[in-house]
Write a protein that holds these residues in place. Structure first.
Motif, PDB file in Angstrom:
ATOM      1  N   MET A   1      -4.803  -6.322  -7.633  1.00 53.24           N
ATOM      2  CA  MET A   1      -5.531  -7.517  -8.053  1.00 53.24           C
ATOM      3  C   MET A   1      -6.095  -7.346  -9.465  1.00 53.24           C
ATOM      4  O   MET A   1      -6.339  -8.318 -10.160  1.00 53.24           O
ATOM      5  N   MET A   2      -6.297  -6.093  -9.859  1.00 46.21           N
ATOM      6  CA  MET A   2      -6.777  -5.799 -11.207  1.00 46.21           C
ATOM      7  C   MET A   2      -5.622  -5.395 -12.117  1.00 46.21           C
ATOM      8  O   MET A   2      -5.831  -4.820 -13.171  1.00 46.21           O
ATOM      9  N   LEU A   3      -4.400  -5.687 -11.670  1.00 45.04           N
ATOM     10  CA  LEU A   3      -3.178  -5.386 -12.404  1.00 45.04           C
ATOM     11  C   LEU A   3      -3.001  -3.889 -12.631  1.00 45.04           C
ATOM     12  O   LEU A   3      -2.581  -3.444 -13.686  1.00 45.04           O
ATOM     13  N   ILE A   4      -3.334  -3.111 -11.602  1.00 39.89           N
ATOM     14  CA  ILE A   4      -3.175  -1.662 -11.650  1.00 39.89           C
ATOM     15  C   ILE A   4      -1.981  -1.285 -10.788  1.00 39.89           C
ATOM     16  O   ILE A   4      -1.896  -1.691  -9.633  1.00 39.89           O
ATOM     17  N   VAL A   5      -1.080  -0.503 -11.341  1.00 38.41           N
ATOM     18  CA  VAL A   5       0.050   0.010 -10.570  1.00 38.41           C
ATOM     19  C   VAL A   5      -0.470   1.194  -9.772  1.00 38.41           C
ATOM     20  O   VAL A   5      -1.072   2.118 -10.310  1.00 38.41           O
TER      21      VAL A   5
ATOM     22  N   LEU B   1      -9.655   6.538  -5.407  1.00 36.10           N
ATOM     23  CA  LEU B   1      -9.631   5.235  -6.063  1.00 36.10           C
ATOM     24  C   LEU B   1      -9.232   5.409  -7.521  1.00 36.10           C
ATOM     25  O   LEU B   1      -9.627   6.387  -8.162  1.00 36.10           O
ATOM     26  N   PRO B   2      -8.464   4.477  -8.055  1.00 37.13           N
ATOM     27  CA  PRO B   2      -8.155   4.533  -9.484  1.00 37.13           C
ATOM     28  C   PRO B   2      -9.449   4.415 -10.305  1.00 37.13           C
ATOM     29  O   PRO B   2     -10.373   3.706  -9.899  1.00 37.13           O
ATOM     30  N   PRO B   3      -9.531   5.092 -11.431  1.00 39.49           N
ATOM     31  CA  PRO B   3     -10.772   5.073 -12.223  1.00 39.49           C
ATOM     32  C   PRO B   3     -11.255   3.674 -12.598  1.00 39.49           C
ATOM     33  O   PRO B   3     -12.449   3.395 -12.526  1.00 39.49           O
ATOM     34  N   LEU B   4     -10.335   2.778 -12.973  1.00 42.16           N
ATOM     35  CA  LEU B   4     -10.747   1.425 -13.342  1.00 42.16           C
ATOM     36  C   LEU B   4     -11.373   0.696 -12.154  1.00 42.16           C
ATOM     37  O   LEU B   4     -12.361  -0.022 -12.302  1.00 42.16           O
ATOM     38  N   VAL B   5     -10.832   0.880 -10.973  1.00 40.39           N
ATOM     39  CA  VAL B   5     -11.369   0.257  -9.762  1.00 40.39           C
ATOM     40  C   VAL B   5     -12.770   0.809  -9.473  1.00 40.39           C
ATOM     41  O   VAL B   5     -13.691   0.060  -9.163  1.00 40.39           O
ATOM     42  N   ALA B   6     -12.936   2.122  -9.591  1.00 36.92           N
ATOM     43  CA  ALA B   6     -14.236   2.741  -9.339  1.00 36.92           C
ATOM     44  C   ALA B   6     -15.278   2.229 -10.326  1.00 36.92           C
ATOM     45  O   ALA B   6     -16.406   1.888  -9.937  1.00 36.92           O
ATOM     46  N   HIS B   7     -14.910   2.141 -11.599  1.00 40.46           N
ATOM     47  CA  HIS B   7     -15.850   1.633 -12.604  1.00 40.46           C
ATOM     48  C   HIS B   7     -16.185   0.163 -12.347  1.00 40.46           C
ATOM     49  O   HIS B   7     -17.342  -0.249 -12.473  1.00 40.46           O
TER      50      HIS B   7
ATOM     51  N   VAL C   1     -16.107  -9.077  -2.952  1.00 38.04           N
ATOM     52  CA  VAL C   1     -15.037  -8.991  -3.953  1.00 38.04           C
ATOM     53  C   VAL C   1     -14.714  -7.551  -4.370  1.00 38.04           C
ATOM     54  O   VAL C   1     -13.534  -7.180  -4.415  1.00 38.04           O
ATOM     55  N   PRO C   2     -15.695  -6.699  -4.662  1.00 34.68           N
ATOM     56  CA  PRO C   2     -15.340  -5.336  -5.067  1.00 34.68           C
ATOM     57  C   PRO C   2     -14.597  -4.551  -3.987  1.00 34.68           C
ATOM     58  O   PRO C   2     -13.796  -3.674  -4.298  1.00 34.68           O
ATOM     59  N   TYR C   3     -14.859  -4.874  -2.724  1.00 35.94           N
ATOM     60  CA  TYR C   3     -14.125  -4.206  -1.655  1.00 35.94           C
ATOM     61  C   TYR C   3     -12.650  -4.611  -1.691  1.00 35.94           C
ATOM     62  O   TYR C   3     -11.774  -3.817  -1.376  1.00 35.94           O
ATOM     63  N   TYR C   4     -12.379  -5.857  -2.076  1.00 37.60           N
ATOM     64  CA  TYR C   4     -10.990  -6.289  -2.234  1.00 37.60           C
ATOM     65  C   TYR C   4     -10.330  -5.548  -3.390  1.00 37.60           C
ATOM     66  O   TYR C   4      -9.164  -5.182  -3.306  1.00 37.60           O
ATOM     67  N   PHE C   5     -11.072  -5.347  -4.488  1.00 35.70           N
ATOM     68  CA  PHE C   5     -10.533  -4.565  -5.600  1.00 35.70           C
ATOM     69  C   PHE C   5     -10.165  -3.163  -5.135  1.00 35.70           C
ATOM     70  O   PHE C   5      -9.137  -2.625  -5.519  1.00 35.70           O
ATOM     71  N   ALA C   6     -11.032  -2.568  -4.333  1.00 35.23           N
ATOM     72  CA  ALA C   6     -10.779  -1.202  -3.857  1.00 35.23           C
ATOM     73  C   ALA C   6      -9.606  -1.165  -2.886  1.00 35.23           C
ATOM     74  O   ALA C   6      -8.823  -0.218  -2.884  1.00 35.23           O
ATOM     75  N   GLN C   7      -9.473  -2.190  -2.059  1.00 36.94           N
ATOM     76  CA  GLN C   7      -8.387  -2.249  -1.088  1.00 36.94           C
ATOM     77  C   GLN C   7      -7.056  -2.571  -1.754  1.00 36.94           C
ATOM     78  O   GLN C   7      -6.031  -2.012  -1.405  1.00 36.94           O
ATOM     79  N   ARG C   8      -7.099  -3.470  -2.700  1.00 38.30           N
ATOM     80  CA  ARG C   8      -5.883  -3.931  -3.380  1.00 38.30           C
ATOM     81  C   ARG C   8      -6.064  -3.855  -4.896  1.00 38.30           C
ATOM     82  O   ARG C   8      -6.344  -4.859  -5.545  1.00 38.30           O
ATOM     83  N   PRO C   9      -5.904  -2.681  -5.480  1.00 37.67           N
ATOM     84  CA  PRO C   9      -6.109  -2.549  -6.926  1.00 37.67           C
ATOM     85  C   PRO C   9      -5.109  -3.346  -7.760  1.00 37.67           C
ATOM     86  O   PRO C   9      -5.352  -3.597  -8.929  1.00 37.67           O
TER      87      PRO C   9
ATOM     88  N   LYS D   1      -0.053   4.387  -7.032  1.00 33.66           N
ATOM     89  CA  LYS D   1       0.862   5.388  -6.486  1.00 33.66           C
ATOM     90  C   LYS D   1       0.965   5.204  -4.976  1.00 33.66           C
ATOM     91  O   LYS D   1       0.057   4.680  -4.343  1.00 33.66           O
ATOM     92  N   ALA D   2       2.027   5.661  -4.399  1.00 37.59           N
ATOM     93  CA  ALA D   2       2.233   5.523  -2.944  1.00 37.59           C
ATOM     94  C   ALA D   2       1.195   6.301  -2.155  1.00 37.59           C
ATOM     95  O   ALA D   2       0.911   5.984  -1.013  1.00 37.59           O
ATOM     96  N   SER D   3       0.584   7.318  -2.757  1.00 33.47           N
ATOM     97  CA  SER D   3      -0.379   8.141  -2.036  1.00 33.47           C
ATOM     98  C   SER D   3      -1.804   7.581  -2.083  1.00 33.47           C
ATOM     99  O   SER D   3      -2.738   8.239  -1.686  1.00 33.47           O
ATOM    100  N   TYR D   4      -1.951   6.352  -2.565  1.00 31.33           N
ATOM    101  CA  TYR D   4      -3.286   5.756  -2.666  1.00 31.33           C
ATOM    102  C   TYR D   4      -3.929   5.650  -1.298  1.00 31.33           C
ATOM    103  O   TYR D   4      -3.316   5.254  -0.323  1.00 31.33           O
ATOM    104  N   LEU D   5      -5.172   6.009  -1.225  1.00 32.27           N
ATOM    105  CA  LEU D   5      -5.924   6.036   0.017  1.00 32.27           C
ATOM    106  C   LEU D   5      -6.323   4.621   0.430  1.00 32.27           C
ATOM    107  O   LEU D   5      -7.093   3.972  -0.259  1.00 32.27           O
ATOM    108  N   GLN D   6      -5.809   4.129   1.541  1.00 32.89           N
ATOM    109  CA  GLN D   6      -6.127   2.790   2.018  1.00 32.89           C
ATOM    110  C   GLN D   6      -7.452   2.788   2.769  1.00 32.89           C
ATOM    111  O   GLN D   6      -7.815   3.769   3.395  1.00 32.89           O
ATOM    112  N   ILE D   7      -8.145   1.667   2.733  1.00 33.92           N
ATOM    113  CA  ILE D   7      -9.464   1.571   3.351  1.00 33.92           C
ATOM    114  C   ILE D   7      -9.401   1.063   4.773  1.00 33.92           C
ATOM    115  O   ILE D   7     -10.313   1.176   5.508  1.00 33.92           O
ATOM    116  N   GLY D   8      -8.452   0.490   5.233  1.00 33.75           N
ATOM    117  CA  GLY D   8      -8.569  -0.043   6.584  1.00 33.75           C
ATOM    118  C   GLY D   8      -7.300  -0.077   7.330  1.00 33.75           C
ATOM    119  O   GLY D   8      -6.244   0.053   6.966  1.00 33.75           O
TER     120      GLY D   8
END
Length: 179
Positions: free
Chosen positions: A166-170, A102-108, A156-164, A172-179
């Motif tokens: 939404m928090m205006l985070i670019v 997860l991107p650091p901003l999403v985790a925080h 809502v936080p699960y949506y942030f984790a699934q679709r970062p 990477k293609a290797s991002y780990l998807q949740i579902g």
């Protein structure tokens, strides 16, 4: 101060300053306790051990790690101010979520969001009790009503984790998807 009926007297100003100081003492004590907890967690490596336990129990499953972090945030947040909850849980759980991709901003944000939701989660629900006192209603009824209204917010936080994005985070293609 311009209207006579809303103007505070010198005595009322002193009383409000006194009330503010009393409130600040409660926050200072909570921050001191958090300092002890974070210090203990870092000196004894309790934070690393607990984070490793989340990683081991999740079996590298991001969704399960997020769920365990949610439970941790709510339990730690019971009776603790939101900022203190965030500091404690970010020390323990956030590195695990970042390690899982997860991107650091999403985790925080995930950790902070559930720390805030702990304030409306029974049995303590500090914010709901405060709101009930202001509204002059039964604290138990106010707490359960606040929790029912906040239930949708638990997703809502699960949506942030699934679709970062939404928090205006670019991402990477290797991002780990949740579902």
């Amino acid at each position: 101060m311009f209207k006579k009926e809303t103007r505070m007297s010198f005595r009322q100003i002193l009383k409000s300053l006194e009330d503010g100081a009393k409130g600040a003492v409660a926050v200072a004590v909570a921050c001191a306790v958090v300092g002890f907890v974070v210090g203990t967690a870092s000196l004894t490596s309790l934070g690393l051990t607990f984070g490793s336990a989340i990683l081991d129990m999740s079996g590298n499953n991001v969704l399960l790690a997020l769920f365990l972090t949610m439970i941790t945030s709510i339990i730690v947040g019971t009776g603790v101010p939101t900022t203190a909850t965030y500091i404690i849980v970010a020390t323990v759980s956030e590195p695990v979520l970042v390690k899982m991709g997860l991107p650091p901003l999403v985790a925080h944000m995930f950790v902070f969001y559930y720390g805030a939701l702990a304030d409306v989660t029974p049995p303590t629900a500090l914010s709901a009790y405060t709101a009930s006192a202001i509204a002059k209603c039964d604290p138990q009824k106010g707490t359960w009503q606040a929790w029912r209204l906040a239930l949708v917010g638990f997703l809502v936080p699960y949506y942030f984790a699934q679709r970062p994005e939404m928090m205006l985070i670019v991402v990477k293609a290797s991002y780990l998807q949740i579902g």
